[in-house]
Enzyme design. Sequence first.
Site, short mmCIF file in Angstrom:
data_model
loop_
_atom_site.label_atom_id
_atom_site.label_comp_id
_atom_site.label_asym_id
_atom_site.label_seq_id
_atom_site.Cartn_x
_atom_site.Cartn_y
_atom_site.Cartn_z
CB CYS A 1 -0.94 0.03 1.15
SG CYS A 1 -2.04 -1.35 0.81
N1 NAD Z 1 -3.32 -5.16 1.22
C1 NAD Z 1 -3.64 -4.19 2.31
O1 NAD Z 1 -3.03 -4.33 3.36
C2 NAD Z 1 -4.77 -2.99 1.74
C3 NAD Z 1 -5.08 -2.33 3.03
C4 NAD Z 1 -6.10 -1.62 2.35
C5 NAD Z 1 -6.59 -1.09 1.15
N2 NAD Z 1 -6.04 -2.09 0.33
C6 NAD Z 1 -6.29 -1.88 -1.29
O2 NAD Z 1 -7.49 -2.69 -1.31
C7 NAD Z 1 -7.41 -3.33 -2.91
C8 NAD Z 1 -6.99 -4.87 -2.74
O3 NAD Z 1 -5.75 -4.99 -2.35
P1 NAD Z 1 -5.22 -6.21 -1.90
O4 NAD Z 1 -4.01 -6.24 -1.24
O5 NAD Z 1 -6.40 -7.22 -1.12
O6 NAD Z 1 -5.03 -7.20 -3.33
P2 NAD Z 1 -4.45 -8.40 -3.79
O7 NAD Z 1 -3.76 -8.25 -4.96
O8 NAD Z 1 -4.17 -9.16 -2.65
O9 NAD Z 1 -5.95 -9.02 -4.26
C9 NAD Z 1 -6.89 -8.59 -5.46
C10 NAD Z 1 -7.54 -9.95 -5.81
O10 NAD Z 1 -8.31 -9.31 -6.81
C11 NAD Z 1 -8.53 -10.37 -7.87
N3 NAD Z 1 -9.01 -9.97 -9.19
C12 NAD Z 1 -8.28 -8.94 -10.17
N4 NAD Z 1 -9.11 -8.62 -11.16
C13 NAD Z 1 -10.41 -9.33 -10.77
C14 NAD Z 1 -11.66 -8.91 -11.46
N5 NAD Z 1 -11.82 -8.55 -12.53
N6 NAD Z 1 -12.65 -9.79 -10.84
C15 NAD Z 1 -12.73 -10.66 -9.71
N7 NAD Z 1 -11.25 -10.68 -9.04
C16 NAD Z 1 -10.28 -9.87 -9.86
C17 NAD Z 1 -7.07 -10.99 -7.92
O11 NAD Z 1 -7.27 -12.22 -8.44
C18 NAD Z 1 -6.93 -10.85 -6.46
O12 NAD Z 1 -7.02 -12.01 -5.91
C19 NAD Z 1 -6.05 -2.35 -3.27
O13 NAD Z 1 -6.83 -1.29 -4.07
C20 NAD Z 1 -5.40 -1.90 -2.34
O14 NAD Z 1 -4.61 -0.73 -2.25
C21 NAD Z 1 -5.06 -2.97 0.67
#
Ligand code: NAD
Length: 423
Positions: free
Chosen positions: A266
């Site tokens: 992030c």
């Molecule tokens: N990881 C963190 O600590 C955190 C904290 C707060 C906010 N965020 C935000 O949350 C969002 C997600 O982060 P994350 O770390 O969970 O991401 P990640 O990469 O771990 O997971 C994303 C998931 O989305 C899936 N995906 C992609 N395209 C897709 C689609 N069209 N349909 C269905 N699934 C699809 C992927 O296969 C993957 O499993 C980002 O915007 C991130 O900035 C993350």
Amino acid sequence: MVKNISIIGTGYVGLVTGACFAKLGYKVICVDIDKKKVDIINQGISPIYEEKLNSFLKKYKSNIFATNNYEMAVKKSDVTFICVGTPSNNDGSINLKYVKESTKKIGEILKKIDGWHLVVVKSTVIPSSTRDIVLPILEKYSGKKAGDDFGLAMNPEFLREGSAVNDFLNPDRIVIGSYDKKSSKLLEDIYSVFSCPKFITSLSAAEMIKYTSNCFLATKISFINEIGNFCKKLNIDTYEVADGMGLDTRIGRAFLDSGIGWGGSCFPKDVDALNSWAKENKVDSLILDSITEVNDKQPLILVDILKKHMPSLKNKTIGVLGLSFKSDTDDIRDSRTIPVVKKLLKEGAKVKAYDPKANDNFKEIFPDAIYCENAEDALNCDAVLITTIWDEFKKLDFSGKIVIDGRRLENAKNAKIYEGVCW
Ligand SMILES: NC(=O)c1ccc[n+]([C@@H]2O[C@H](COP(=O)([O-])OP(=O)(O)OC[C@H]3O[C@@H](n4cnc5c(N)ncnc54)[C@H](O)[C@@H]3O)[C@@H](O)[C@H]2O)c1
């Protein structure tokens, strides 16, 4: 009353959100395009390491399942949370490809739905994206009107990897940006079990609150790292300075541990995305430029200090403890260990790496490093670098070793030679 929730994207945010809603009694359908993830989740196993996630998936399995069938998930739910990744493009700007793809699919399904449905963007998106990108896509593919035929909200997530489940269930605040009143009311209702403040705002302010929070925390770390570099030169204990400074309630002690910098999925990408937006829109972003510069240099100081004790690293075996970007996660995205290992290998060193959870992920970037089964194995080397602290490192015996510490591991101070990045 909402009973059924669909979650698009089952990564760190989506799966934790889904599992926690399942615990709260909602019926949750998780959607992912990654078939392997879907299958694993349906076996009650989390594809990522996060405390309590496995046990929640097992314990509340009657309330949660995964699929790659968007239509079924959206049709069977009242609310859909978009939790897909928003990675960086090569130039640092935000890549909204996954958000756009998932929004288009939701729009196409909304076209076939009779009743009102709420769409919530939980992914971190650059301010104005929900209003100017998500909303028009939803309206175009559904043929319906936001605010009238479906609701739209932006609900940023503040959980931290490593304590994501606890963070989700014990929020400091819940930010609800909404296009229409009905959407914010419904989200307030879904989150009514939490007693924290619910901050209702516009879509774009909600997006900006998320960026501002992450950029501010990254700024705090880069600031204390610069102060830590001053303190080292002055032979002052930077942690004592942070303790004294942190007692000021306007400042607080959190995020004031000097070290080798911030990483993870992030902070780096969010700082880059906001900075990139500023540059594109010709607004000065001097602070964001500087905190990134400090953060790029900080991990390499560890190798410079090592070279003071060992001028040539050629064919030396260097143990590297901690590969994930922080403890209690297997996530190595932008881990500060990456530039350290890159530099060590460039200098001709052999790297003996160990992490309790992240060896496999790290191996994908550095297949040529040696990966140890346990921390003791990694200590069998010419010098040890500490890059991420895990609890199990707190019991290690470093006597007789050369240790250069990037994170302040107290028990490492009994090493034969011990030096910290800022102390
Ligand atoms: N990881 C963190 O600590 C955190 C904290 C707060 C906010 N965020 C935000 O949350 C969002 C997600 O982060 P994350 O770390 O969970 O991401 P990640 O990469 O771990 O997971 C994303 C998931 O989305 C899936 N995906 C992609 N395209 C897709 C689609 N069209 N349909 C269905 N699934 C699809 C992927 O296969 C993957 O499993 C980002 O915007 C991130 O900035 C993350």
